[in-house]
Design an enzyme around this catalytic site. Structure first.
Site, PDB file in Angstrom:
ATOM      1  N   GLY A  68      46.346  49.774  23.305  1.00 43.21           N
ATOM      2  CA  GLY A  68      45.436  50.061  24.497  1.00 43.21           C
ATOM      3  C   GLY A  68      43.953  50.220  24.346  1.00 43.21           C
ATOM      4  CG  ASN A 118      56.380  47.652  25.010  1.00 43.20           C
ATOM      5  OD1 ASN A 118      57.078  47.862  25.741  1.00 43.20           O
ATOM      6  ND2 ASN A 118      55.856  48.370  24.184  1.00 43.20           N
ATOM      7  CB  SER A 144      44.031  45.778  21.044  1.00 40.71           C
ATOM      8  OG  SER A 144      43.965  47.186  21.845  1.00 40.71           O
ATOM      9  CD  GLU A 155      52.938  53.982  24.704  1.00 38.31           C
ATOM     10  OE1 GLU A 155      53.920  53.176  25.348  1.00 38.31           O
ATOM     11  OE2 GLU A 155      51.940  53.361  24.652  1.00 38.31           O
ATOM     12  CE  LYS A 205      52.537  49.831  25.580  1.00 41.13           C
ATOM     13  NZ  LYS A 205      51.549  50.448  25.007  1.00 41.13           N
ATOM     14  CD  GLU A 259      53.044  48.664  18.357  1.00 40.28           C
ATOM     15  OE1 GLU A 259      52.749  47.742  19.120  1.00 40.28           O
ATOM     16  OE2 GLU A 259      53.727  49.249  18.982  1.00 40.28           O
ATOM     17  CG  HIS A 286      55.881  52.284  21.490  1.00 37.56           C
ATOM     18  ND1 HIS A 286      55.051  53.164  21.710  1.00 37.56           N
ATOM     19  CD2 HIS A 286      55.588  50.734  21.380  1.00 37.56           C
ATOM     20  CE1 HIS A 286      54.143  52.220  22.059  1.00 37.56           C
ATOM     21  NE2 HIS A 286      54.321  50.955  21.743  1.00 37.56           N
TER      22      HIS A 286
HETATM   23  P1  PGA Z   1      48.836  46.959  23.425  1.00 39.03           P
HETATM   24  O1  PGA Z   1      50.197  47.688  23.388  1.00 39.03           O
HETATM   25  O2  PGA Z   1      49.139  45.554  23.345  1.00 39.03           O
HETATM   26  O3  PGA Z   1      48.536  47.206  25.156  1.00 39.03           O
HETATM   27  O4  PGA Z   1      47.486  47.645  22.802  1.00 39.03           O
HETATM   28  C1  PGA Z   1      50.853  47.433  22.144  1.00 39.03           C
HETATM   29  C2  PGA Z   1      52.213  48.152  22.248  1.00 39.03           C
HETATM   30  O5  PGA Z   1      52.095  49.553  22.535  1.00 39.03           O
HETATM   31  O6  PGA Z   1      53.320  48.128  21.785  1.00 39.03           O
END
Ligand code: PGA
Length: 230
Positions: A159, A7, A191, A88, A9, A153, A86
């Site tokens: 992150g 992903n 992560s 976000e 983003k 998640e 997601h």
């Molecule tokens: P990350 O993000 O691997 O940077 O923690 C995962 C995600 O938000 O899908």
């Protein structure tokens, strides 16, 4: 076979997409690699040897919805998967469980595979079962769920470099399978990187991982694709 979903983003540009394509295309793997770049870069993945996905879509297929992206168009561009819900999008764009379910319906009707993201915040950690149950409520017993993917998640791990223990991930993924009465694949995201991916993919209930930041490091991601469980 495990799923490895990248992903991006809102990251990457044309040059990055070209480099990514060149390095990752045709890497031999028994796993299913799904790359989800931003919409304007999807066309760069024409003839990609792995699978293509989008990071979001409209719940509708056409009409006067300025700025929205039709899942039909995503299909035209070669996407087989679409990430929906997601955290976000839930937090920053106020997407509700209702909206996410509508997107899921539209996608499954079009034979696209939704990757439905769910997860709890740090504050909600002690009551994760209730939080996930609410997020999964509409999907329970849905006849189409076997054609979807669910990605757990935890928001506190995205992150941050923090991950749940293998036992915790195993418990949550089993809980998702039990709650939805479904055999749909369950992924973990948050992560995941070159150092922890092998251990994470060894968790018995896991069907794959969703990778954000680490998948933007092309060499690191290539290595994960080549050698995710070695
Ligand atoms: P990350 O993000 O691997 O940077 O923690 C995962 C995600 O938000 O899908």
């Amino acid at each position: 076979m495990k799923f490895l979903v990248s992903n991006w983003k809102m990251n990457g540009d044309v040059e990055f997409a070209e480099n990514f394509f060149e390095k990752v295309n045709r890497i031999d793997t028994k796993n299913r690699v799904i790359v989800c770049p931003p919409f304007p870069l999807l066309h760069k993945f024409k003839d990609f040897s792995h699978s293509l996905g989008a990071q979001n879509c409209s719940e509708r297929t056409s009409g006067a919805f300025t700025g929205e992206i039709s899942p039909l168009l995503l299909k035209d561009l070669g996407c087989e998967y679409v990430i929906i819900g997601h955290s976000e999008r839930r937090r920053m764009f106020n997407e509700s469980d209702e909206t996410i379910y509508k997107k899921y319906k539209t996608l499954t009707d079009l034979n696209l595979t939704p990757i439905v993201c769910i997860g709890e915040t740090e504050e909600e950690r002690s009551e994760w079962r209730d939080v996930l149950s609410i997020q999964l409520n509409k999907f329970k017993d849905d006849g189409n769920l076997s054609r979807a993917i669910i990605a757990y998640e935890p928001i506190w791990s995205i992150g941050t470099g923090k991950t749940p223990t293998a036992a915790e991930i195993h418990e949550v993924l089993n809980f998702i399978k039990r709650t939805t009465h479904s055999k749909c694949p369950t992924l973990y995201g948050g992560s995941v990187n070159i150092k922890n991916i092998s251990d994470i993919l060894r968790i018995p209930s896991i069907d794959g991982v969703l990778i954000g930041g680490a998948s933007l490091k092309i060499e690191e991601f290539s290595e994960m694709v080549r050698c995710s469980v070695c």
